[in-house]
Design a protein around this motif. Structure first.
Motif, mmCIF file in Angstrom:
data_model
loop_
_atom_site.group_PDB
_atom_site.id
_atom_site.type_symbol
_atom_site.label_atom_id
_atom_site.label_comp_id
_atom_site.label_asym_id
_atom_site.label_seq_id
_atom_site.Cartn_x
_atom_site.Cartn_y
_atom_site.Cartn_z
ATOM 1 N N LYS A 40 47.859 41.551 51.343
ATOM 2 C CA LYS A 40 47.393 40.167 51.393
ATOM 3 C C LYS A 40 46.224 40.226 50.609
ATOM 4 C CE LYS A 40 49.469 38.405 55.788
ATOM 5 N NZ LYS A 40 49.113 37.799 57.012
ATOM 6 N N PHE A 43 46.867 41.013 46.885
ATOM 7 C CA PHE A 43 47.383 39.849 46.337
ATOM 8 C C PHE A 43 46.198 38.868 46.047
ATOM 9 C CE2 PHE A 43 48.902 35.701 46.870
ATOM 10 C CZ PHE A 43 49.907 35.752 45.483
ATOM 11 N N ALA A 44 45.444 38.648 46.942
ATOM 12 C CA ALA A 44 44.474 37.808 46.764
ATOM 13 C C ALA A 44 43.499 38.019 45.611
ATOM 14 C CB ALA A 44 43.534 37.601 47.955
ATOM 15 N N ALA A 46 44.304 40.484 42.954
ATOM 16 C CA ALA A 46 44.977 40.152 41.644
ATOM 17 C C ALA A 46 45.104 38.600 41.228
ATOM 18 C CB ALA A 46 46.266 40.800 41.944
ATOM 19 N N THR A 47 45.488 37.809 42.128
ATOM 20 C CA THR A 47 45.375 36.424 41.700
ATOM 21 C C THR A 47 44.226 35.793 41.254
ATOM 22 O OG1 THR A 47 47.298 36.231 43.208
ATOM 23 C CG2 THR A 47 46.242 34.135 42.474
ATOM 24 N N LEU A 48 42.943 36.240 41.894
ATOM 25 C CA LEU A 48 41.893 35.732 41.634
ATOM 26 C C LEU A 48 41.338 36.371 40.261
ATOM 27 C CD1 LEU A 48 40.028 35.994 45.067
ATOM 28 C CD2 LEU A 48 40.075 33.919 43.664
ATOM 29 N N LEU A 50 43.394 37.047 37.964
ATOM 30 C CA LEU A 50 44.386 36.519 36.809
ATOM 31 C C LEU A 50 43.889 34.715 36.753
ATOM 32 C CD1 LEU A 50 48.038 37.537 38.081
ATOM 33 C CD2 LEU A 50 46.596 38.072 35.725
ATOM 34 N N MET A 51 43.319 34.187 37.872
ATOM 35 C CA MET A 51 42.724 32.662 37.653
ATOM 36 C C MET A 51 41.361 32.959 36.860
ATOM 37 S SD MET A 51 43.429 31.625 41.613
ATOM 38 C CE MET A 51 42.379 30.173 41.387
ATOM 39 N N ARG A 133 38.025 40.766 42.290
ATOM 40 C CA ARG A 133 37.913 39.423 43.049
ATOM 41 C C ARG A 133 36.812 38.406 42.523
ATOM 42 N NH1 ARG A 133 39.782 39.362 48.383
ATOM 43 N NH2 ARG A 133 38.879 37.745 49.559
ATOM 44 N N ASN A 248 44.135 32.970 50.696
ATOM 45 C CA ASN A 248 44.519 31.800 49.480
ATOM 46 C C ASN A 248 43.730 31.722 48.582
ATOM 47 O OD1 ASN A 248 44.953 29.409 48.421
ATOM 48 N ND2 ASN A 248 45.962 28.562 50.015
ATOM 49 N N PRO A 249 44.088 32.118 47.377
ATOM 50 C CA PRO A 249 43.062 32.244 46.115
ATOM 51 C C PRO A 249 42.188 30.860 46.129
ATOM 52 C CG PRO A 249 45.053 33.284 45.882
ATOM 53 C CD PRO A 249 45.311 32.665 46.851
ATOM 54 N N THR A 253 38.422 30.423 46.137
ATOM 55 C CA THR A 253 37.746 29.898 45.132
ATOM 56 C C THR A 253 36.804 28.822 45.467
ATOM 57 O OG1 THR A 253 39.489 30.682 43.594
ATOM 58 C CG2 THR A 253 37.835 28.969 42.747
#
Length: 286
Positions: A40, A43-44, A46-48, A50-51, A133, A248-249, A253
């Motif tokens: 988890k 994932f957070a 990596a997503t952050l 990418l964002m 992150r 939750n990204p 954020t």
């Protein structure tokens, strides 16, 4: 090579080291209970990341173009024409590292800046993936302002941006618990040990909060009185003093922006500015 994409070009190297750390922790993870990779959290992170990259791409349409134009305009007002050679590059590195220290210090003491930087500190784990992150709100935060003096002095904007990105690339490698203290290097450079202290923002680590703001060199923290050495008798506990229990990204954020703007709403302008640009409530990491 477009210097704006420098970190993207380095990403395969970063991923190799993350893979190595994951394999190492599979065998030795018991010694580093807050270093292991949790899906988890990964994932957070990596997503952050990418964002963050996506935000930079979108910002390039408006904000980044405006910043580039501003840098070019300010360079037209430069005090000196600095030729890039060995000595000027060394000066460029030192000044950039000092400007980064000032930016990082401000990011813990000005709430507007903390609202984006809190994303980086919000995990209660620390491993190499934590370096990813980041917040997509960097362009809004005003980070770009801290390098204006270097451009006014006369360093080419492209060289300044490249030096900043190389510094950020170096800092990827200090986000780890599996590297111990590095002897005499600890006196000069930012190391994993020093940066673990910086991320030990949990309320139970009060003596570590708001310390070790170094980019590449730890000398600025030693000079300005913000240095604290990692005490192996007081393990670093990572996170923030007001934990955000979410992976939750979008929550990660925007939660501090939401809280800050809600507090400022309806206040007289003087109080509103104090909320937006004053020190974060309680210890900085809150």
């Amino acid at each position: 090579m477009d210097v704006q994409l420098l970190l993207l070009y380095l990403s395969p190297l970063f991923l190799v080291f993350i893979g190595w750390e994951m394999l190492y922790l599979r065998k030795h993870g018991a010694a580093y209970p807050t270093a292991g990779y949790q899906w988890k959290d990964l994932f957070a992170n990596a997503t952050l990341a990418l964002m963050h990259q996506g935000g930079d791409a979108l910002a390039a349409i408006a904000i980044a173009i405006a910043i580039a134009y501003l840098y070019d305009t300010l360079w037209g007002w430069r005090l000196f024409d600095i030729e890039l050679n060995l000595w000027s590059l060394l000066l460029l590195f030192l000044l950039q590292d000092l400007c980064y220290w000032l930016f990082h210090f401000a990011s813990h003491h000005v709430r507007w800046l903390w609202a984006y930087h809190v994303v980086h500190h919000s995990s209660e784990r620390l491993n190499l993936s934590t370096a990813f992150r980041q917040s997509l709100m960097y362009p809004v935060s005003g980070m770009w302002m801290f390098w204006i003096p270097m451009i006014l002095i006369g360093f080419p904007p492209e060289a300044v941006v490249a030096t900043v990105l190389l510094s950020l690339g170096f800092q990827f490698f200090v986000h780890t618990q599996v590297v111990g203290k590095l002897g005499k290097l600890e006196w000069i450079f930012n190391t994993p040990s020093h940066h673990r202290v910086h991320h030990a923002s949990n309320a139970s680590n009060a003596r570590y909060i708001d310390r070790n703001f170094a980019g590449v060199l730890i000398i600025w923290d030693r000079l300005f009185g913000t240095f604290v050495e990692e005490d192996l008798g007081e393990p670093c506990r990572f996170g923030i003093t007001k934990p955000i229990h979410s992976f939750n990204p979008l929550t990660l954020t925007f939660h501090e922006w939401r809280d800050m703007l809600q507090e400022a709403r309806g206040l007289p302008w003087r109080q509103k500015l104090a909320v937006l640009f004053g020190k974060p409530a309680g210890p900085t990491s809150g």
